[in-house]
Design a protein around this motif. Structure first.
Motif, PDB file in Angstrom:
ATOM      1  N   UNK A 130      13.416  -5.281 -15.475  1.00  0.00           N
ATOM      2  CA  UNK A 130      12.653  -6.072 -16.449  1.00  0.00           C
ATOM      3  C   UNK A 130      11.155  -5.961 -16.199  1.00  0.00           C
ATOM      4  N   UNK A 131      10.371  -6.192 -17.232  1.00  0.00           N
ATOM      5  CA  UNK A 131       8.920  -6.216 -17.078  1.00  0.00           C
ATOM      6  C   UNK A 131       8.535  -7.292 -16.071  1.00  0.00           C
ATOM      7  N   UNK A 166       8.885   3.158 -14.161  1.00  0.00           N
ATOM      8  CA  UNK A 166       8.551   1.795 -13.751  1.00  0.00           C
ATOM      9  C   UNK A 166       7.243   1.342 -14.382  1.00  0.00           C
ATOM     10  N   UNK A 167       6.285   2.242 -14.454  1.00  0.00           N
ATOM     11  CA  UNK A 167       5.000   1.900 -15.089  1.00  0.00           C
ATOM     12  C   UNK A 167       5.204   1.605 -16.572  1.00  0.00           C
ATOM     13  N   UNK A 168       5.970   2.460 -17.245  1.00  0.00           N
ATOM     14  CA  UNK A 168       6.238   2.250 -18.669  1.00  0.00           C
ATOM     15  C   UNK A 168       6.974   0.934 -18.910  1.00  0.00           C
ATOM     16  N   UNK A 169       7.898   0.591 -17.980  1.00  0.00           N
ATOM     17  CA  UNK A 169       8.694  -0.626 -18.133  1.00  0.00           C
ATOM     18  C   UNK A 169       7.911  -1.894 -17.790  1.00  0.00           C
ATOM     19  N   UNK A 204       6.239  -2.672 -14.615  1.00  0.00           N
ATOM     20  CA  UNK A 204       6.394  -3.166 -13.248  1.00  0.00           C
ATOM     21  C   UNK A 204       5.116  -3.862 -12.788  1.00  0.00           C
ATOM     22  N   UNK A 205       5.301  -4.961 -12.041  1.00  0.00           N
ATOM     23  CA  UNK A 205       4.137  -5.654 -11.487  1.00  0.00           C
ATOM     24  C   UNK A 205       3.512  -4.841 -10.368  1.00  0.00           C
ATOM     25  N   UNK A 206       4.353  -4.224  -9.552  1.00  0.00           N
ATOM     26  CA  UNK A 206       3.860  -3.331  -8.506  1.00  0.00           C
ATOM     27  C   UNK A 206       4.889  -2.232  -8.292  1.00  0.00           C
ATOM     28  N   UNK A 207       4.422  -1.078  -7.890  1.00  0.00           N
ATOM     29  CA  UNK A 207       5.285   0.070  -7.612  1.00  0.00           C
ATOM     30  C   UNK A 207       4.966   0.553  -6.209  1.00  0.00           C
ATOM     31  N   UNK A 208       5.968   0.505  -5.356  1.00  0.00           N
ATOM     32  CA  UNK A 208       5.791   0.892  -3.958  1.00  0.00           C
ATOM     33  C   UNK A 208       6.462   2.232  -3.732  1.00  0.00           C
TER      34      UNK A 208
END
Length: 210
Positions: free
Chosen positions: A180-181, A201-204, A206-210
């Motif tokens: 989810x966003x 994840x960026x398109x969806x 995401x609050x942060x991507x590790x």
């Protein structure tokens, strides 16, 4: 008329592919002939060629391709000669139980290309249509559902990556994980699939991507 083309043929598992002259059949109903302009090498091709999934040789592998439509069989509506296209291994009828439920990749319909490979060698013996595509070749024949027309300005080398790595990575986020966003995403490994998981994840959102 059937064409003679060059293709990289897997004759034995775990052995180098051999470039051979083979015969490619004309596209039948619902099928399309594509001149291959670029084909990426997926780890699935390597696993298959090494015998990790069994199967029968000889075969022509390669399933992450882009090219130009050269000819179409009767009933083809999705593309026309001259169209630049991405070619993928996903083949679907659009009407079976799985397709109707939005799971085209699980399509249970048996196509003519599932029964008979369009490839034969110099003796007339069949060569397997590896991963339903056979893209390690100058040309290929696939069912029209395996094609998506793309903008003419996209380089073919880039377009070919959309056929597997991009849809696998983005699909892992949006379809499998159903992220989810606002969620946080952790991506372990940034190869072709991992980089596309980052993009997914960026398109969806995401609050942060590790």
């Amino acid at each position: 008329m059937p064409q003679t083309i060059r293709a990289a043929v897997t004759r034995a598992f775990g052995q180098p592919m051999r470039v051979e002259t083979v015969t490619l059949a004309d596209p039948g109903p619902g099928e399309v002939l594509v001149a291959v302009k670029a084909c990426a090498i997926c780890h699935s091709d390597i696993t298959y060629a090494d015998g990790g999934w069994g199967g029968t040789v000889p075969m022509v592998l390669g399933h992450e391709a882009a090219g130009i439509v050269e000819a179409t069989g009767p009933g083809v509506m999705r593309v026309k000669p001259g169209d630049p296209v991405v070619v993928t291994l996903i083949r679907s009828c659009g009407g079976c139980h799985y397709c109707a439920g939005g799971h085209d990749y699980l399509c249970e319909t048996m196509f003519d290309l599932d029964r008979t490979s369009p490839l034969t060698d110099g003796t007339g013996a069949p060569i397997g249509h590896g991963l339903r595509t056979g893209a390690f070749a100058e040309k290929l024949v696939v069912e029209q559902s395996q094609l998506v027309a793309v903008g003419g300005n996209m380089p073919f080398a880039s377009a070919s990556l959309l056929a597997c790595g991009a849809i696998t990575g983005v699909g892992a986020v949006t379809n499998t994980a159903k992220m989810p966003a606002g969620a946080d995403a952790v991506v372990i490994g940034c190869g072709g699939v991992g980089l596309n998981a980052v993009q997914g994840a960026r398109i969806a959102g995401a609050a942060s991507i590790i």
